[in-house]
Design a protein around this motif. Structure first.
Motif, PDB file in Angstrom:
ATOM      1  N   LEU A 177      61.846  19.764  58.366  1.00  0.00           N
ATOM      2  CA  LEU A 177      62.436  20.953  57.754  1.00  0.00           C
ATOM      3  C   LEU A 177      62.729  20.831  56.257  1.00  0.00           C
ATOM      4  N   PRO A 178      63.238  19.676  55.754  1.00  0.00           N
ATOM      5  CA  PRO A 178      63.575  19.620  54.324  1.00  0.00           C
ATOM      6  C   PRO A 178      62.362  19.488  53.403  1.00  0.00           C
ATOM      7  N   LEU A 179      61.189  19.203  53.942  1.00  0.00           N
ATOM      8  CA  LEU A 179      60.020  18.956  53.101  1.00  0.00           C
ATOM      9  C   LEU A 179      59.530  20.251  52.460  1.00  0.00           C
ATOM     10  N   PRO A 180      59.025  20.184  51.206  1.00  0.00           N
ATOM     11  CA  PRO A 180      58.549  21.396  50.510  1.00  0.00           C
ATOM     12  C   PRO A 180      57.434  22.083  51.290  1.00  0.00           C
ATOM     13  N   ARG A 181      57.579  23.372  51.541  1.00  0.00           N
ATOM     14  CA  ARG A 181      56.603  24.111  52.326  1.00  0.00           C
ATOM     15  C   ARG A 181      55.240  24.150  51.647  1.00  0.00           C
ATOM     16  N   GLU A 182      55.247  24.231  50.310  1.00  0.00           N
ATOM     17  CA  GLU A 182      53.973  24.276  49.598  1.00  0.00           C
ATOM     18  C   GLU A 182      53.181  22.993  49.810  1.00  0.00           C
TER      19      GLU A 182
END
Length: 223
Positions: A177-182
């Motif tokens: 969840l905390p990882l950058p979506r891009e």
């Protein structure tokens, strides 16, 4: 008799507790369980039986779907706005469980606000049937499992994506969840975030009935 080189396609909880795993060589499984009962795997027959059970489950919901995939193993029921007909979610789940028990099956169930979350909890939270609300999955009112603790496999993503995420040290949804979506989209494509959003409800997921709803007109009762 088993064909030489056969592997495990599915196993019961008792066998799993003794170390048997899906895709394990059959010879290895037999070495772990002294009196292992083996039956030939019939994918087409299993699918026919699942479709029969889907039809039977229309007594609980007018919308019964098979999970996606060439070899579906789960049924998905839309029970939205049906509690006034069938009682509370707990009562409905108990009815479904009794039906399958009468058919000779032991089922793992979950009631959730999204299809993705119900599938995830049913597959990865063991115990009595579960009711899921928001962030937490409450197991029959007795125990709470944060969805962030669910494994990445609970997202219904491709095995190679799961393997790559594990190599990167990402094994739970909470770690994802905390990882950058891009960055995730650039590395894994759109499916990963699409499945994550379906789990949380950020993206819609519509159940497709296992047969044309028109076939139910005038012939489907709920009770």
């Amino acid at each position: 008799p088993a064909v030489r080189g056969s592997r495990v396609a599915a196993c019961c909880r008792v066998a799993a507790a003794q170390g048997v795993r899906v895709d394990m060589p059959l010879a290895e499984a037999k070495s772990l369980v002294g009196r292992l009962v083996v039956a030939p795997y019939d994918a087409a027959g299993d699918c026919r039986e699942l479709r029969r059970l889907a039809g039977e489950c229309e007594r609980f919901s007018p919308c019964v779907a098979l999970e996606e995939g060439d070899e579906p193993e789960s049924l998905l029921l839309d029970i939205t706005n049906l509690t006034h007909l069938l009682g509370s979610e707990a009562e409905l789940a108990a009815k479904v469980e009794r039906f399958f028990a009468a058919e000779g099956y032991r089922v793992q169930m979950a009631v959730a606000e999204t299809v993705g979350l119900a599938w995830a909890v049913a597959h990865f939270v063991r115990g009595p049937w579960s009711v899921v609300r928001g962030k937490n999955a409450t197991d029959d009112g007795r125990r709470t499992t944060d969805i962030e603790e669910l494994p990445i496999a609970a997202l219904r993503i491709a095995p190679d994506t799961i393997a790559l995420l594990h190599q990167l040290g990402v094994e739970t949804i909470g770690q994802l969840l905390p990882l950058p979506r891009e960055d995730l989209t650039a590395r894994f494509g759109e499916q990963l975030l699409w499945r994550l959003d379906q789990l949380t409800g950020a993206a819609p997921e519509v159940l497709v009935p296992h047969r044309d709803p028109a076939a139910l007109e005038g012939g489907c009762g709920v009770g």
